[in-house]
Design an enzyme around this catalytic site. Sequence first.
Site, PDB file in Angstrom:
ATOM      1  N   PRO A  85       0.655  -1.263   0.042  1.00  0.00           N
ATOM      2  CA  PRO A  85      -0.136  -0.077  -0.040  1.00  0.00           C
ATOM      3  C   PRO A  85       0.767   1.555  -0.169  1.00  0.00           C
ATOM      4  O   PRO A  85       1.708   1.060   1.085  1.00  0.00           O
ATOM      5  CB  PRO A  85      -0.932  -0.059   1.354  1.00  0.00           C
ATOM      6  CG  PRO A  85      -1.081  -1.446   1.575  1.00  0.00           C
ATOM      7  CD  PRO A  85       0.305  -2.256   1.383  1.00  0.00           C
ATOM      8  N   CYS A  86       0.287   2.850  -0.671  1.00  0.00           N
ATOM      9  CA  CYS A  86       1.191   3.112  -1.068  1.00  0.00           C
ATOM     10  C   CYS A  86       0.674   4.580  -0.273  1.00  0.00           C
ATOM     11  O   CYS A  86       1.406   5.534  -0.134  1.00  0.00           O
ATOM     12  CB  CYS A  86       1.361   3.418  -2.228  1.00  0.00           C
ATOM     13  SG  CYS A  86      -0.059   4.018  -3.280  1.00  0.00           S
ATOM     14  N   THR A  87      -0.739   4.228   1.043  1.00  0.00           N
ATOM     15  CA  THR A  87      -1.225   5.317   1.829  1.00  0.00           C
ATOM     16  C   THR A  87      -0.027   6.054   2.538  1.00  0.00           C
ATOM     17  O   THR A  87       0.295   7.551   2.767  1.00  0.00           O
ATOM     18  CB  THR A  87      -2.480   5.097   2.927  1.00  0.00           C
ATOM     19  OG1 THR A  87      -3.099   4.023   1.390  1.00  0.00           O
ATOM     20  CG2 THR A  87      -2.525   5.851   3.115  1.00  0.00           C
ATOM     21  N   LEU A 133       3.130   6.829   1.599  1.00  0.00           N
ATOM     22  CA  LEU A 133       4.360   7.434   0.708  1.00  0.00           C
ATOM     23  C   LEU A 133       3.800   8.214  -0.513  1.00  0.00           C
ATOM     24  O   LEU A 133       4.214   9.311  -0.840  1.00  0.00           O
ATOM     25  CB  LEU A 133       4.902   6.212   0.581  1.00  0.00           C
ATOM     26  CG  LEU A 133       5.341   5.222   1.158  1.00  0.00           C
ATOM     27  CD1 LEU A 133       5.910   3.847   0.073  1.00  0.00           C
ATOM     28  CD2 LEU A 133       6.306   5.540   1.906  1.00  0.00           C
TER      29      LEU A 133
END
EC number: 2.1.1.37
Length: 371
Positions: free
Chosen positions: A81-83, A85
């Site tokens: 998950p990129c949340t 970043l």
Amino acid sequence: MPLPGQPTAAEFFAGIGLVRLGLEPAGFDVAWSNDIEPAKQAMYEAHFNDRGAHEYVLGDVAALRGTDLPAGLSLAWASFPCTDLSLAGWRRGLAGSHSSTFWEFTRILDELGQDRPPVVALENVVGLATSHGGDDLRAAISELNRLGYSADVLTLDARRFVPQSRPRLFIVGAQNPPSDSPAPSPLRPPWLALDPSLRTHRASLPTPPPLLVTGLSAAVERLSADDERWWTAPRADAFIGSLSPLQLERLTQLQAGKKLVYRTAYRRTRNGKPVWEVRPDDISGCLRTARGGSSKQAVVQAGRGSVRVRWMTPREYARLMGAGKYALDGLRNNQALFGFGDAVCVPVVRWLSENYLMPLARGEMSLEAAG
């Protein structure tokens, strides 16, 4: 079932399976997948209809163990998950509750011991390269080094393959890395500087296709003027009324044109006030979900004296992710938008797989001495 000698792959944070759609044409057998969201698993299984030939493990990656994976994997892919970043999020980095799942992925690799796959691929937003002043990227590479992998770091924009601006960062970990390429590459821009104390490599790769400058209009679904998905006149007027003078002038010029043209628009908050901004080109902005502070993307049709606005459809999301034939029957609208907005663009995965991951997994790239 995989063919004799066929490289097998496991996909972590698999979502709706767009990574699999890119890996399979390159020759990988995707034997195992994991994700935590039931709605995405439902989309995945409805599309692939594996009939028992593939295992999709639904649940938190923190609950998985190395023994849950099939033996003899050639590749482990993780689009964690990129949340934490993303620029649209809070930039908490790898310590954030979502992006920290990276450490659960590497824990599982650690548990595999000598049965670790020879190739690992990580995908995330380019913000990983600068998160916490670059410390997060250094930490990720250092962890791969600890597990016996050299790391190559690349940037690749989906816009090289589809009319969507979607730059992403890829880390390729290799137990037997290829020799360094002396040639510069657009996949490794100057700002992507790596700590020289880390074990890294730069594989020789072909130049990817150039960035597209058009193509959105071809991907847009053609809806009749009376389709209920077009916004009502008052709602469209409110959209136009929120535009800045520069944006309004741009839209007015498009409206006066003799042909219908299409643009995408995002709702932003400027000085505490919600406003709409329309892209100036025939390219989609980055498809997103409602998480992390971002919003859904709208489609603007302008020309022949008219302006119409509506939300982008699931089929348009699929086309802009390079998955135009993905099965969408029976899906809730937001279910589809979340599934595609969180995914990886199919032709990006395919290009990387055909030119890098598969040759690496088959041992067909020139190897450096281990150490």
